[in-house]
Scaffold this motif. Structure first.
Motif, PDB file in Angstrom:
ATOM      1  N   LEU A  41     -17.406 -15.633 -18.385  1.00  0.00           N
ATOM      2  CA  LEU A  41     -17.267 -16.513 -17.574  1.00  0.00           C
ATOM      3  C   LEU A  41     -15.877 -16.930 -17.428  1.00  0.00           C
ATOM      4  N   VAL A  42     -15.394 -17.303 -18.674  1.00  0.00           N
ATOM      5  CA  VAL A  42     -14.040 -17.792 -18.850  1.00  0.00           C
ATOM      6  C   VAL A  42     -13.003 -16.792 -18.408  1.00  0.00           C
ATOM      7  N   ALA A  82     -22.556 -16.273 -26.128  1.00  0.00           N
ATOM      8  CA  ALA A  82     -21.255 -16.282 -26.406  1.00  0.00           C
ATOM      9  C   ALA A  82     -20.465 -15.071 -25.744  1.00  0.00           C
ATOM     10  N   GLY A  83     -21.240 -14.024 -25.450  1.00  0.00           N
ATOM     11  CA  GLY A  83     -20.690 -12.978 -24.711  1.00  0.00           C
ATOM     12  C   GLY A  83     -20.598 -13.497 -23.052  1.00  0.00           C
ATOM     13  N   GLY A  84     -21.659 -14.139 -22.577  1.00  0.00           N
ATOM     14  CA  GLY A  84     -21.545 -14.775 -21.390  1.00  0.00           C
ATOM     15  C   GLY A  84     -20.672 -15.886 -21.074  1.00  0.00           C
ATOM     16  N   VAL A  85     -20.448 -16.494 -22.014  1.00  0.00           N
ATOM     17  CA  VAL A  85     -19.270 -17.648 -21.791  1.00  0.00           C
ATOM     18  C   VAL A  85     -17.989 -16.890 -21.930  1.00  0.00           C
ATOM     19  N   LEU A 112     -24.242  -8.128 -13.905  1.00  0.00           N
ATOM     20  CA  LEU A 112     -24.235  -8.383 -15.191  1.00  0.00           C
ATOM     21  C   LEU A 112     -24.555  -6.872 -16.136  1.00  0.00           C
ATOM     22  N   LEU A 113     -25.674  -6.195 -15.450  1.00  0.00           N
ATOM     23  CA  LEU A 113     -25.775  -4.957 -16.078  1.00  0.00           C
ATOM     24  C   LEU A 113     -24.818  -3.766 -15.993  1.00  0.00           C
TER      25      LEU A 113
END
Length: 148
Positions: free
Chosen positions: A129-130, A123-126, A10-11
């Motif tokens: 992942l999408v 929102a950035g994480g979603v 993630l980093l």
């Protein structure tokens, strides 16, 4: 080679790392916010008469005063509705500020910023992942091509 952990992956993304840093940086001060200690009106009167009060902010609607002493101690006092602390404070030479109305919103700006940053991070994480779950672009067909 040792596979990277989920946090290390993630980093690698600068936007996610920055969002994570901002959320952590804003969460600590928000949790550390404390209220002024409460003192009795009699203690306030004795400190006022002895000249220890340096400044005070009076909120008439709530019948409270935020008091700062000359030694730097801050506290809050609730006075009776019949009392007039503004006149007494001015008579003893303290700096007085009177709030005309009580603040209608108890939501602080830092909490609003924290919520916006958290929503952006979510929102950035979603989005990450999408985008990761989408199938690869289709390549050439695996079977024989029909004659044209």
């Amino acid at each position: 080679m040792i596979p990277p952990t989920r946090l290390a992956r993630l980093l690698r993304r600068p936007a996610l790392a920055a969002a994570l840093f901002v959320v952590v940086a804003l969460a600590a001060p928000a949790a550390a916010a404390t209220h002024a200690k409460q003192e009795s009106y009699a203690d306030f009167q004795s400190q006022l008469s002895s000249g220890q009060v340096k400044a005070a902010t009076v909120v008439p609607k709530k019948h409270t005063a935020n008091v700062k002493l000359r030694n730097g101690v801050k506290y809050r006092v609730t006075y009776p509705p019949t009392a007039d602390p503004v006149a007494a404070l001015r008579a003893h030479g303290a700096h007085v500020r009177v709030k005309k109305t009580a603040s209608s919103s108890h939501v602080r700006l830092r909490y609003i910023v924290l919520a916006v940053v958290a929503a952006l991070a979510l929102a950035g994480g979603v989005a990450y992942l999408v985008r990761r779950r989408r199938p690869a672009t289709p390549g050439p067909a695996a079977g024989p091509t029909p004659p044209a």
